[in-house]
Design a protein around this motif. Structure first.
Motif, PDB file in Angstrom:
ATOM      1  N   ILE A   1      10.449   4.615  -5.992  1.00  9.33           N
ATOM      2  CA  ILE A   1       9.027   4.924  -5.887  1.00  9.33           C
ATOM      3  C   ILE A   1       8.223   3.648  -6.098  1.00  9.33           C
ATOM      4  O   ILE A   1       8.416   2.926  -7.073  1.00  9.33           O
ATOM      5  CB  ILE A   1       8.610   5.993  -6.927  1.00  9.33           C
ATOM      6  N   GLN A   2       7.316   3.395  -5.166  1.00 10.34           N
ATOM      7  CA  GLN A   2       6.434   2.241  -5.232  1.00 10.34           C
ATOM      8  C   GLN A   2       5.072   2.692  -5.742  1.00 10.34           C
ATOM      9  O   GLN A   2       4.455   3.585  -5.167  1.00 10.34           O
ATOM     10  CB  GLN A   2       6.291   1.626  -3.839  1.00 10.34           C
ATOM     11  N   LEU A   3       4.608   2.089  -6.855  1.00  9.43           N
ATOM     12  CA  LEU A   3       3.284   2.416  -7.359  1.00  9.43           C
ATOM     13  C   LEU A   3       2.221   1.932  -6.378  1.00  9.43           C
ATOM     14  O   LEU A   3       2.426   0.968  -5.632  1.00  9.43           O
ATOM     15  CB  LEU A   3       3.063   1.760  -8.726  1.00  9.43           C
ATOM     16  N   ALA A   4       1.067   2.592  -6.370  1.00 13.29           N
ATOM     17  CA  ALA A   4      -0.003   2.251  -5.436  1.00 13.29           C
ATOM     18  C   ALA A   4      -0.813   1.034  -5.890  1.00 13.29           C
ATOM     19  O   ALA A   4      -1.639   0.541  -5.138  1.00 13.29           O
ATOM     20  CB  ALA A   4      -0.931   3.451  -5.264  1.00 13.29           C
ATOM     21  N   ASN A   5      -0.567   0.538  -7.092  1.00 12.48           N
ATOM     22  CA  ASN A   5      -1.299  -0.627  -7.607  1.00 12.48           C
ATOM     23  C   ASN A   5      -1.020  -1.849  -6.738  1.00 12.48           C
ATOM     24  O   ASN A   5       0.062  -2.000  -6.190  1.00 12.48           O
ATOM     25  CB  ASN A   5      -0.888  -0.935  -9.050  1.00 12.48           C
ATOM     26  N   ASN A   6      -1.989  -2.741  -6.645  1.00  3.77           N
ATOM     27  CA  ASN A   6      -1.823  -3.976  -5.884  1.00  3.77           C
ATOM     28  C   ASN A   6      -0.942  -4.966  -6.633  1.00  3.77           C
ATOM     29  O   ASN A   6      -1.006  -5.064  -7.859  1.00  3.77           O
ATOM     30  CB  ASN A   6      -3.180  -4.636  -5.611  1.00  3.77           C
ATOM     31  N   ASN A   7      -0.131  -5.692  -5.888  1.00  3.14           N
ATOM     32  CA  ASN A   7       0.666  -6.809  -6.405  1.00  3.14           C
ATOM     33  C   ASN A   7       1.651  -6.443  -7.513  1.00  3.14           C
ATOM     34  O   ASN A   7       1.873  -7.226  -8.430  1.00  3.14           O
ATOM     35  CB  ASN A   7      -0.258  -7.942  -6.889  1.00  3.14           C
ATOM     36  N   VAL A   8       2.234  -5.248  -7.453  1.00  3.71           N
ATOM     37  CA  VAL A   8       3.233  -4.871  -8.458  1.00  3.71           C
ATOM     38  C   VAL A   8       4.621  -4.653  -7.852  1.00  3.71           C
ATOM     39  O   VAL A   8       5.618  -4.740  -8.566  1.00  3.71           O
ATOM     40  CB  VAL A   8       2.829  -3.608  -9.267  1.00  3.71           C
ATOM     41  N   TRP A   9       4.703  -4.382  -6.578  1.00  4.27           N
ATOM     42  CA  TRP A   9       5.952  -3.975  -5.943  1.00  4.27           C
ATOM     43  C   TRP A   9       6.854  -5.160  -5.642  1.00  4.27           C
ATOM     44  O   TRP A   9       6.428  -6.168  -5.091  1.00  4.27           O
ATOM     45  CB  TRP A   9       5.652  -3.222  -4.658  1.00  4.27           C
ATOM     46  N   GLU A  10       8.122  -5.043  -6.020  1.00  6.27           N
ATOM     47  CA  GLU A  10       9.155  -6.012  -5.641  1.00  6.27           C
ATOM     48  C   GLU A  10      10.061  -5.318  -4.632  1.00  6.27           C
ATOM     49  O   GLU A  10      10.941  -4.544  -5.012  1.00  6.27           O
ATOM     50  CB  GLU A  10       9.979  -6.439  -6.862  1.00  6.27           C
TER      51      GLU A  10
END
Length: 86
Positions: free
Chosen positions: A56-65
């Motif tokens: 699951i990828q959070l919708a926050n900006n600049n957090v996903w790896e």
């Protein structure tokens, strides 16, 4: 180091802010240093658990790896080990 959390992301609703608060016990031999805090919301199915494209990828900006499937939480945990005096 990984820690299993008691939070259940299946109950997190769109547009809702969620606070996860949990006490964890650090390994006895953990080294001093700074540790980045990440959240991995992996698919529970064993065959998909380690595949980042199923996390699951959070919708926050600049957090996903994208290469790991981890979400960077923007927090650093600092461990300082002190010598015991006798």
């Amino acid at each position: 180091h990984r820690f299993k959390l008691n939070a259940d992301p299946r109950k997190w609703l769109p547009g809702q802010s969620v606070t996860v608060s949990q006490t964890v016990t650090l390994p006895a031999g953990i080294s001093s240093g700074n540790y980045e805090v990440l959240l991995h919301l992996a698919d529970p199915m064993a065959s998909l658990h380690d595949r980042p494209e199923y996390a699951i990828q959070l919708a926050n900006n600049n957090v996903w790896e994208a290469n790991t499937g981890f979400n960077r939480l923007g927090h650093i945990l600092t461990i300082e080990r002190h010598a015991r005096s006798h």
